[in-house]
Design a protein around this motif. Structure first.
Motif, PDB file in Angstrom:
ATOM      1  N   VAL A  43       0.895  -1.292  -0.183  1.00  0.00           N
ATOM      2  CA  VAL A  43      -0.057   0.181  -0.603  1.00  0.00           C
ATOM      3  C   VAL A  43       0.907   1.501   0.270  1.00  0.00           C
ATOM      4  N   ALA A  55      -6.647  -3.653   1.724  1.00  0.00           N
ATOM      5  CA  ALA A  55      -5.548  -3.298   1.156  1.00  0.00           C
ATOM      6  C   ALA A  55      -4.889  -3.586   2.910  1.00  0.00           C
ATOM      7  N   GLN A  61       0.294  -4.056  -6.111  1.00  0.00           N
ATOM      8  CA  GLN A  61       0.243  -2.773  -4.672  1.00  0.00           C
ATOM      9  C   GLN A  61      -0.871  -2.417  -5.005  1.00  0.00           C
ATOM     10  N   SER A  85      -1.947  -6.306   3.825  1.00  0.00           N
ATOM     11  CA  SER A  85      -0.736  -5.833   2.998  1.00  0.00           C
ATOM     12  C   SER A  85       0.558  -6.241   4.067  1.00  0.00           C
ATOM     13  N   ILE A 106       4.077  -1.135   4.002  1.00  0.00           N
ATOM     14  CA  ILE A 106       2.806   0.132   3.468  1.00  0.00           C
ATOM     15  C   ILE A 106       3.652   0.919   3.577  1.00  0.00           C
ATOM     16  N   THR A 112      -9.104   0.601   0.510  1.00  0.00           N
ATOM     17  CA  THR A 112      -8.291   0.685   1.197  1.00  0.00           C
ATOM     18  C   THR A 112      -7.998   0.029   2.644  1.00  0.00           C
TER      19      THR A 112
END
Length: 315
Positions: free
Chosen positions: A23, A114, A44, A118, A121, A111
């Protein structure tokens, strides 16, 4: 003879590879490095609300996404027939308020998903200058060219930035404690604020970020220092003398890769690079036998790579 002051960088113990999910949030470094990661087909999610320049905007996105705090009609506005939101970049806009709300709230869901999944980040801070909307008292992510008299400009203090970054780290750690957080400060100078004002802004970001990392964890990548110390020449800038040019972006990418990209990923990156260049090839005679063989070979290589990495998509 050394003609450059080199910054000592060590490879990470938790590097990015083709199993990683990234992210990227924040300012221009995210866009530049994100384009490289996209080219090499790493997984990504990049700036779902568009470029976010200051830490409060990044914190707001993460907080709302994790909390599932959806946007309502009163949080968007119409200007010249286009609906916009002060929390998002001008890239997120619509001629319909309903469509914009749907887009914003879908991006919030994306978001959160993700962030939850993830492995890394990456957050880039651009400026400590913010604008408060006078009518609502809220700090905006983007002014959307609304008259400046409707805002109050403010320089965030080191304490305010530190508090915001601590909130970001705490939010992410509660949601996904395994995620590796990487912070950097954009080397782009915001000289529209003024040369002295830009230095004040960057200094606040530096002080707050390093205090936060020292006390709460996370890693730092010196993109700002690479531009200022290793590439301290205007030949590494675009015509505006502010943004890094492609040569500088390539250089910073190579330095980022040496720290954060696993050596095991290099072979796959070379394969992807070969395919990307092949897809850009424009033949003199598209109908020739040689070009048909080239296309067949290229398709076979793409199929082989996608069998190993199904998430890779080639156009």
């Amino acid at each position: 003879m050394e003609l450059q002051t080199k910054i000592s960088l060590k490879p990470s113990h938790n590097p990015i590879d083709y199993q990683s999910k990234l992210v990227l949030l924040g300012s221009c470094f995210v866009e530049n490095m994100g384009a490289k990661l996209d080219y090499f087909k790493f997984r990504q999610v990049q700036n779902p609300f568009g470029i976010l320049f200051h830490p409060l905007a990044i914190e707001n996105l993460i907080q709302r996404a994790i909390a599932g705090q959806t946007y309502q009609q009163e949080e968007i506005f119409e200007q010249d027939g286009i609906w916009r939101c002060f929390d998002a970049h001008s890239d997120l806009r619509s001629a319909s308020s309903k469509e914009l709300l749907h887009l914003l709230n879908q991006r919030l869901k994306d978001t959160k998903t993700a962030l939850e999944t993830s492995s890394h980040i990456i957050i880039t801070l651009g400026t400590a200058w913010v604008y408060e909307h006078s009518a609502s008292g809220r700090t905006v992510a983007n002014c959307h060219k609304v008259p400046q008299k409707r805002f109050t400009k403010k320089l965030l203090s080191v304490t305010e930035i530190e508090s915001s970054l601590q909130n970001v780290i705490a939010l992410v750690q509660r949601l996904n404690p395994k995620a590796q957080m990487i912070f950097t400060i954009s080397p782009v100078r915001h000289i529209k604020d003024g040369f002295v004002e830009n230095q004040r802004s960057k200094s606040h970001l530096f002080a707050a970020l390093h205090q936060t990392i020292n006390g709460h964890g996370g890693s730092y990548f010196p993109s700002y220092e690479l531009m200022m110390d290793e590439l301290r020449d205007y030949r590494f800038y675009k015509e505006d003398m502010v943004h890094p040019n492609p040569l500088a972006v390539d250089y910073v990418w190579e330095r980022f890769k040496s720290v954060w990209i696993s050596g095991n990923a290099s072979v796959v990156m070379d394969e992807v690079d070969t395919l990307q260049k092949g897809l850009l090839h424009r033949p003199f005679n598209p109908d020739s036998e040689a070009h048909q063989k080239f296309k067949t070979s290229l398709r076979a290589k793409i199929t082989y790579l996608q069998e190993r990495f199904p998430f890779m998509k080639f156009e």
